[in-house]
Scaffold this motif. Structure first.
Motif, mmCIF file in Angstrom:
data_model
loop_
_atom_site.group_PDB
_atom_site.id
_atom_site.type_symbol
_atom_site.label_atom_id
_atom_site.label_comp_id
_atom_site.label_asym_id
_atom_site.label_seq_id
_atom_site.Cartn_x
_atom_site.Cartn_y
_atom_site.Cartn_z
ATOM 1 N N PHE A 1 24.660 3.418 22.506
ATOM 2 C CA PHE A 1 23.343 2.859 22.233
ATOM 3 C C PHE A 1 22.406 3.841 21.528
ATOM 4 C CE2 PHE A 1 25.115 0.600 25.878
ATOM 5 C CZ PHE A 1 24.983 -0.722 25.478
ATOM 6 N N ASP A 2 22.867 5.061 21.282
ATOM 7 C CA ASP A 2 22.022 6.058 20.620
ATOM 8 C C ASP A 2 21.852 5.727 19.143
ATOM 9 O OD1 ASP A 2 21.903 7.367 23.020
ATOM 10 O OD2 ASP A 2 23.330 8.947 22.480
ATOM 11 N N ASN A 3 20.724 6.144 18.592
ATOM 12 C CA ASN A 3 20.420 5.824 17.195
ATOM 13 C C ASN A 3 21.409 6.428 16.209
ATOM 14 O OD1 ASN A 3 18.148 4.308 17.865
ATOM 15 N ND2 ASN A 3 16.770 6.076 17.746
ATOM 16 N N ASP A 4 21.964 7.581 16.541
ATOM 17 C CA ASP A 4 22.872 8.225 15.587
ATOM 18 C C ASP A 4 24.343 7.869 15.805
ATOM 19 O OD1 ASP A 4 22.803 9.630 17.964
ATOM 20 O OD2 ASP A 4 22.937 11.605 17.041
ATOM 21 N N TYR A 5 24.624 6.955 16.725
ATOM 22 C CA TYR A 5 25.995 6.454 16.878
ATOM 23 C C TYR A 5 26.356 5.692 15.592
ATOM 24 C CZ TYR A 5 29.994 4.183 19.213
ATOM 25 O OH TYR A 5 31.246 3.747 19.573
ATOM 26 N N PRO A 6 27.531 5.954 15.003
ATOM 27 C CA PRO A 6 27.882 5.317 13.728
ATOM 28 C C PRO A 6 27.873 3.791 13.807
ATOM 29 C CG PRO A 6 29.387 7.112 14.218
ATOM 30 C CD PRO A 6 28.571 6.894 15.458
ATOM 31 N N GLU A 7 27.081 3.166 12.974
ATOM 32 C CA GLU A 7 26.968 1.713 12.990
ATOM 33 C C GLU A 7 28.316 1.059 12.737
ATOM 34 O OE1 GLU A 7 25.166 -1.690 13.863
ATOM 35 O OE2 GLU A 7 24.169 0.269 13.915
ATOM 36 N N ALA A 8 29.116 1.662 11.878
ATOM 37 C CA ALA A 8 30.421 1.079 11.552
ATOM 38 C C ALA A 8 31.307 0.959 12.791
ATOM 39 C CB ALA A 8 31.116 1.921 10.488
ATOM 40 N N LEU A 9 31.185 1.900 13.729
ATOM 41 C CA LEU A 9 32.038 1.873 14.916
ATOM 42 C C LEU A 9 31.591 0.830 15.934
ATOM 43 C CD1 LEU A 9 32.811 5.620 15.733
ATOM 44 C CD2 LEU A 9 34.356 3.898 14.794
ATOM 45 N N ARG A 10 30.315 0.471 15.907
ATOM 46 C CA ARG A 10 29.824 -0.492 16.899
ATOM 47 C C ARG A 10 30.519 -1.845 16.783
ATOM 48 N NH1 ARG A 10 24.288 1.693 16.230
ATOM 49 N NH2 ARG A 10 23.791 2.788 18.168
ATOM 50 N N GLY A 11 30.968 -2.191 15.590
ATOM 51 C CA GLY A 11 31.538 -3.520 15.384
ATOM 52 C C GLY A 11 33.039 -3.621 15.548
ATOM 53 N N ILE A 12 33.725 -2.518 15.864
ATOM 54 C CA ILE A 12 35.182 -2.588 15.975
ATOM 55 C C ILE A 12 35.583 -3.074 17.362
ATOM 56 C CG2 ILE A 12 35.408 -0.675 14.333
ATOM 57 C CD1 ILE A 12 36.321 1.081 16.722
#
Length: 327
Positions: free
Chosen positions: A92-103
């Motif tokens: 949930f952190d802002n710098d977590y890669p957005e691309a990884l959130r959707g896998i």
């Protein structure tokens, strides 16, 4: 996971914090049967430790299943003493890669030294035992990607991976390595100096497992999904059959990323180290078992003719692909 823990039960409810922070996600995963997916689901559903601790059993079971019984008696994890320069990034952190959130099955936390991949990143991966032409192609494609303004993701392994990292560094670009071990357990150790260069150049080292964990086959397979998941496209430079690289190809398809595969030269078609490339580029497709795929994904792969989305035979092919992928 860590020996230094404070008692959850002795902590006043008013002091219990947000479930979505990285330390809370780590604490949730201390419960038997709670992995990344259930930790993320619990954080989304309950929001705080107070809500979790006072939740009805039925509500917990609905989110976490039968393993919910021990969740309310968890211990909060104190921030671990991390190796110098290492930080923990939560889902949930802002710098977590957005691309990884959707896998499928994204990691709840990442252990990071340096930076995380940007939106303009491609994975360049392949066999640990490449031919000379395979190494040359890895070097060329990595330099081409950097020249086009893209970063390079790989796994710091022998062969194609390290060739891609070195070429990106030589071209003054950024590159990121996903490890199949803890962030402090660079394997092979001979790549430790390259790992330092990666961080110093503005790239990073990333692991899903905590510091101190040594390399294992299951960690290597799991990290392959992070290479492809953090990238807009995966470039398979060279692979035989069987090969760990084919796991990355499977994850790329599952994640709906573009799978690009290097075409072997006519003179090397019989070379076993190109066998995986030939299978992925075969116009009639290939057996799903080549990619160790099962279930619905196996049916999807079987229908793909060829399995690869793109064939790469020169730098210009990659440039065209990158132009199509740019936002």
């Amino acid at each position: 996971m860590f020996a230094n823990q404070a008692s959850f039960f002795d902590t006043p409810i008013a002091a219990l914090g947000d479930l979505s922070v990285a330390s809370s996600l780590l604490a949730l995963m201390e419960a038997p049967g709670i992995g990344s997916a259930k930790a993320i689901a619990l954080a989304r559903s309950f929001g705080s430790w107070q809500s979790l601790r006072t939740a009805e059993d039925d509500a917990l079971t609905k989110v976490a299943g039968k393993v919910a019984a021990g969740i309310q008696n968890l211990r909060l994890i104190q921030p671990p003493e991390l190796p110098e320069g290492v930080r923990v990034v939560g889902f949930f952190d802002n710098d977590y890669p957005e691309a990884l959130r959707g896998i499928p099955n994204p990691p709840a936390v990442l252990w990071v030294r340096g930076t995380l991949p940007t939106a303009l990143s491609i994975a360049i991966v392949g066999t640990r035992n490449p031919t000379e032409s395979g190494n040359t192609m890895a070097d060329l494609l990595s330099r081409t990607a950097v020249g086009a303004g893209w970063g390079v993701v790989s796994g710091l392994a022998l062969g194609i991976d390290i060739a891609a990292h070195r070429a990106a560094l030589d071209a003054q670009g950024k590159t990121w390595a996903f490890l199949g071990s803890g962030i402090d357990q660079v394997t092979p150790t001979r790549h430790s100096s390259i790992a330092e260069e990666i961080v110093a150049s503005g790239g990073g080292l990333i692991a899903e497992v905590p510091p101190g964990v040594t390399t294992a086959a299951r960690h290597l397979v799991a990290r392959n999904r992070l290479q492809s998941g953090s990238s807009q496209s995966t470039i398979i430079v060279q692979t035989g059959v069987p090969s760990g690289t084919l796991h990355t190809a499977r994850f790329t398809i599952e994640q709906r990323r573009i799978l690009a595969v290097v075409q072997a030269a006519d003179s090397e078609m019989s070379e076993p180290r190109w066998r995986g490339n030939l299978a992925l580029l075969d116009p009639s497709g290939c057996e799903a078992s080549v990619l160790s795929a099962t279930g619905v994904l196996a049916k999807t792969i079987t229908k793909r003719q060829p399995v690869a989305d793109r064939s790469i035979s020169c730098a210009e092919d990659l440039v065209l692909l990158l132009q199509e992928l740019e936002p």
